[in-house]
Design an enzyme around this catalytic site. Structure first.
Site, PDB file in Angstrom:
ATOM      1  N   ASP A   1      38.482  22.779  47.256  1.00  0.00           N
ATOM      2  CA  ASP A   1      37.670  24.310  47.982  1.00  0.00           C
ATOM      3  C   ASP A   1      36.580  25.140  46.791  1.00  0.00           C
ATOM      4  OD1 ASP A   1      38.634  24.150  50.674  1.00  0.00           O
ATOM      5  OD2 ASP A   1      39.981  26.036  50.299  1.00  0.00           O
TER       6      ASP A   1
HETATM    7  C1  GLC Z   1      38.255  31.044  47.216  1.00  0.00           C
HETATM    8  C2  GLC Z   1      39.455  30.663  46.269  1.00  0.00           C
HETATM    9  C3  GLC Z   1      39.805  29.025  45.898  1.00  0.00           C
HETATM   10  C4  GLC Z   1      40.658  28.849  46.953  1.00  0.00           C
HETATM   11  C5  GLC Z   1      39.560  28.910  48.078  1.00  0.00           C
HETATM   12  C6  GLC Z   1      39.895  28.127  49.158  1.00  0.00           C
HETATM   13  O1  GLC Z   1      36.791  30.046  46.696  1.00  0.00           O
HETATM   14  O2  GLC Z   1      38.908  31.176  44.732  1.00  0.00           O
HETATM   15  O3  GLC Z   1      40.813  29.369  44.551  1.00  0.00           O
HETATM   16  O4  GLC Z   1      40.964  27.797  47.041  1.00  0.00           O
HETATM   17  O5  GLC Z   1      39.023  30.676  48.065  1.00  0.00           O
HETATM   18  O6  GLC Z   1      39.313  28.909  50.470  1.00  0.00           O
HETATM   19  C1  GLC Z   2      43.580  26.669  48.313  1.00  0.00           C
HETATM   20  C2  GLC Z   2      43.581  26.363  49.802  1.00  0.00           C
HETATM   21  C3  GLC Z   2      43.799  25.438  50.055  1.00  0.00           C
HETATM   22  C4  GLC Z   2      42.854  24.323  49.058  1.00  0.00           C
HETATM   23  C5  GLC Z   2      43.259  24.961  47.485  1.00  0.00           C
HETATM   24  C6  GLC Z   2      43.002  24.375  46.326  1.00  0.00           C
HETATM   25  O1  GLC Z   2      45.540  26.926  48.065  1.00  0.00           O
HETATM   26  O2  GLC Z   2      44.452  27.686  50.429  1.00  0.00           O
HETATM   27  O3  GLC Z   2      43.082  25.046  51.501  1.00  0.00           O
HETATM   28  O4  GLC Z   2      42.599  22.886  49.209  1.00  0.00           O
HETATM   29  O5  GLC Z   2      43.238  26.382  47.696  1.00  0.00           O
HETATM   30  O6  GLC Z   2      40.863  24.849  46.453  1.00  0.00           O
END
Ligand code: GLC
Ligand code: GLC
Length: 814
Positions: free
Chosen positions: A487
């Site tokens: 993400d």
């Molecule tokens: C936020 C968090 C990130 C996470 C994401 C999930 O951006 O900082 O680490 O994976 O949300 O949607």
């Molecule tokens: C968080 C989110 C997931 C994403 C991951 C890596 O765990 O929930 O959807 O893949 O972060 O960013």
């Protein structure tokens, strides 16, 4: 250092001191009514949706940590001294203390001033209420005169509104007190047809429903004025902060015990039967009263608890293993499976790290969570698949999240996470393999919940993969969109304004930045689609997907292979990321895991090369970090990943979710020792002995362990709600132990450590109990199945005749 121990027979973790490094929590409820409960009775409850139907209030990010909960105060009326049998919130020293977190229940027991208090918290199956069953025992040689005060603070339903909209909310709170039951009915007078109630099995000496009358001005939960005085103020809340508190006086003879039951519940009335008498403003209690009366009886409570225990015995009985490693057994047989239930229910919405107000059910998350859950209750997995697919967009894309209560896609976050759609294919494939229920593919499913837009689920899957094929970039790799699985890899964002969301801000047209990860994921999903299409005798789709997978593999070798590992992406300038050409972010874990899982390079040595690079550059004793070298500063063109200090989260933290992909990849090339070694490094049970460093609960996986670039290397964060649960479950049970549900039966393909002589498995699969004994005959991974003394060809156990309920199989490996 440890703060407790596992009790595997009871399926409990027993915490033996209350001051754990962080609150160590558990979940109550596994259907519609849920609660979070910490080892010091903190936490809150909600019905279905942690944001929209929050029953009780909780204050996140507080000091001390854990504020708001299911509090019981005991007061010795002889001298007025009072304490919390759960330590918090009063925090006076206890002579004995244990908290037993079990499957859907928590029991906190303590002794202070020779008064033993044991409270069992759980949600009965099929009910929308939680029980707190308190047993008080007087261990003195004289009689004791004890006052018991209960306390919960009601949330005014929408937890977001509740914590922001005070100008309104301080005037809306309403309660009713009838037959000694406290009813919380804020907004019931207008559009709500639901209310909460708090009841007690005993005659009340007093009660309170107005917080400040209970606590006293300028006081906190650690020293309520009412408890100090030993007398309730019988306050009735009008606005402000409605609470529920009951006062029960208990006289205990020497050695005597007494049970007191509290129930906190949620109830809905029919819209046309909200009030009694009709036309009044009084809650109609006809239906709820029956439930309350029922659960205030100790016998019923005991039976409900036994039913809950049996429920979990059955669920955990679907797959049981007996391996030479205690940590594996404990995680597979108990805690990892349990965590899979929790992530299936909560997605990423409600934990002590997720506030329950920000995020609904993640599309990608829920599809993955299902992989670790589907064998437990396939019917619920089926329902979830259909819910998820119904939020799919007509172009095959997906809302990144949806609200569980409304089942509608979340417009604030929107779509455009280009890996999202492919996960649906993997979830459906897992469901088909588990159940053999091919009818699901013919189910008519809407797009964007729009009536009339239904097509069979099968077409949704086709659409999902077409979505990737319609969005290829300059190198023919899939365009990344807002982000892929990571993400925080935001290659189209370019945000220089503080506070902007990295996930939803896009300043670029998205026609250049590409993801090697999505390419690997596509190959994996397309190969499943080939199997599914074949089964449906759909020759066109079979051919189409075979070709598409092949072309994508060729593209990966052309533009996604760096010589010693798979590259990660191309940015908006068309520059490579995850390559030796980069100064930072040279090698990323995700494409190594997913591409090899999809089969790339397994035959020709390139997979091994990539995995050797992982071992060399990314592996640490605490797990495998996400990438190296960490980003030392913020890069406008990379987005959130570079916003984190080195070693945390996606910026080179040990993002546990990705580690099982590497375990799976290692098994693809037959390296059981390496796969199991990685498994062990992040196994929470194994890490129990370093609890003071690890900090999070030793019975569940966290999302992240600080990486080697962080000053706190080895420290975990964000426990419970992580795709790590499902992925590790898949890695250990299917890849390492090799118990693989397949379209045409159960396969046995273990790739275990060389030192293991074998292991035992009991697996319930499509109505048959498989008792598998794996025996090592030699150093390799070749499998020979033997049934009833006869060898069976291949590694799939043939589906037995209808009347066969148990199958005994021996698998020789060597
Ligand atoms: C936020 C968090 C990130 C996470 C994401 C999930 O951006 O900082 O680490 O994976 O949300 O949607
Ligand atoms: C968080 C989110 C997931 C994403 C991951 C890596 O765990 O929930 O959807 O893949 O972060 O960013």
């Amino acid at each position: 250092m440890k703060y407790g121990h596992f009790d595997d027979n009871a399926r409990e973790y027993v915490i033996t001191r209350p001051d754990t490094p962080l609150p160590w929590i558990n979940y109550l409820g596994c259907e519609s009514f849920f609660g979070l409960i910490s080892n010091t009775a903190g936490g809150y409850s909600f019905f279905k949706d942690a944001r929209l139907r929050r029953l009780t209030r909780y204050r996140y990010n507080n000091a001390p940590y854990d504020m708001g909960g299911r509090y019981i105060y005991l007061r010795d009326n002889a001298d007025g001294k009072f304490w919390s049998p759960s330590w918090m919130p009063v925090r006076s020293a206890l002579d004995e203390y244990t908290c037993r977190h079990g499957m859907g229940y928590t029991i906190i027991r303590s002794v202070s001033r020779q008064i033993e208090a044991e409270t069992r918290y759980f949600v009965p199956m099929g009910e929308n209420l939680e029980i707190w069953e308190l047993t008080l025992t007087n261990k003195r040689e004289q009689a004791a005169d004890i006052s018991v005060f209960s306390a919960v603070e009601f949330c005014l339903w929408d937890a977001w509104d509740d914590s922001t909209n005070f100008q309104r909310n301080f005037s809306t709170g309403q309660v009713e007190l009838v037959d000694e039951v406290i009813y919380h009915k804020t907004e019931y007078r207008e559009r709500r047809d639901h209310f909460a109630y708090f009841a007690c099995s005993e005659k009340l000496t007093g009660f309170d429903t107005q917080r400040e009358d209970f606590l006293g001005a300028y006081r906190g939960w650690d020293s309520p004025a009412v408890v100090e005085a030993g007398e309730s103020s019988n306050s009735v809340a009008h606005g402000w902060q409605p609470i529920g508190s009951q006062h029960v006086k208990v006289q205990l003879k020497a050695g005597e015990s007494k049970k007191i039951i509290f129930i906190l519940g949620y109830h809905e009335n029919r819209k046309d039967a909200k009030f009694d008498p009709p036309g009044s403003q009084t809650i109609n209690k006809k239906t709820v009263k029956l439930i309350i009366d029922k659960y205030l009886q100790p016998k019923i409570v005991e039976a409900a608890f036994i039913a809950l225990r049996n429920y979990w015995t059955e669920l955990l009985g679907k797959l049981r293993v007996n391996t030479p490693d205690m940590h594996t057994n404990r995680m597979v047989n108990i805690w990892n499976a349990y965590q899979c239930m929790i992530t299936f229910n909560m997605s990423r919405s409600a934990s002590y790290f997720e506030s329950g107000i920000g995020r609904g059910m993640g599309y990608r998350d829920s599809n993955q969570d299902l992989l670790g859950f589907v064998h437990m209750i396939p019917e619920r997995a089926r329902e979830r698949i259909l819910d998820l697919a119904a939020t799919q967009l007509k172009n095959g894309g997906a809302y990144h999240q949806y609200q569980p209560l409304t089942k509608r896609g979340n417009n604030d976050v929107g779509s455009g996470f280009n890996d999202d759609p492919a996960w649906l294919v993997l979830a459906v494939a897992a469901y088909l393999k588990e159940t053999g229920d091919w009818t699901i593919l013919d189910m008519p499913v809407q797009y964007e919940n729009e009536i009339g837009s239904e097509t069979p689920l099968y077409e949704h899957l086709q659409c999902s993969l077409q979505y990737t094929l319609d969005r290829l970039g300059p190198n023919d790799l899939p365009l990344i969109g807002r982000a892929d699985w990571n993400d925080c890899l935001n290659l189209n964002c370019f945000s220089d304004t503080p506070g902007q969301s990295f996930q939803t801000t896009t300043n670029k047209d998205g026609k250049v930045a590409e993801s090697v990860f999505i390419a690997g994921l596509f190959v994996l999903a397309a190969k499943e689609m080939v199997e599914i299409a074949k089964h449906r005798h759909d020759a066109d789709e079979t051919k189409k997907m075979q070709n598409a997978a092949l072309r994508m593999e060729e593209t990966v070798w052309k533009s996604g292979w760096d010589g010693e590992w798979f590259r990660r992406a191309y940015d908006d300038f068309g520059h490579v990321l995850g390559s030796k050409e980069n100064k930072e972010g040279q090698i990323f874990i995700e494409p190594q895991g997913i591409c090899i899982w999809a089969g790339l390079g397994v035959e020709d040595g390139r997979a091994q090369k990539a995995l050797d690079s992982v071992a060399k550059y990314l592996a640490t004793p605490h797990g495998i970090v996400l990438q190296q070298p960490a980003f030392s500063k913020y890069y406008l063109h990379l987005g959130e990943i570079s916003s984190y200090p080195p070693g945390y989260k996606e910026n080179a933290g040990i993002f546990c979710h990705t580690n099982p992909w590497i375990m799976i990849a290692e098994t693809k090339i037959g390296r059981g020792d390496q796969a199991f070694d990685y498994y062990t490094r992040i196994n929470p049970s194994k890490r129990e002995e370093i609890s003071d460093l690890h900090k999070c609960e030793p019975y569940v996986y966290p999302q992240m362990i600080a990486g080697k670039d962080a000053p706190t290397h080895g420290e975990a964060k964000n426990s419970w709600l992580s795709g790590t649960a499902a992925m590790n479950y898949v890695a250990i049970t299917q890849a390492i132990l090799g118990i693989q549900p397949q379209y045409d039966g159960l396969a046995i393909n273990p790739v275990i450590p060389s030192g293991w002589q074998g292991f035992e498995v009991v697996r319930q699969f499509r109505g048959v109990r498989y008792e598998v004994s794996v025996r090592r005959k030699g150093p390799g991974n070749t499998v020979l199945l033997v049934m009833g003394g006869e060898p069976v060809s291949g590694t799939v156990i043939p589906i037995p005749a209808r009347n066969v309920k148990t199958l005994k199989v021996t698998a020789f490996i060597g």
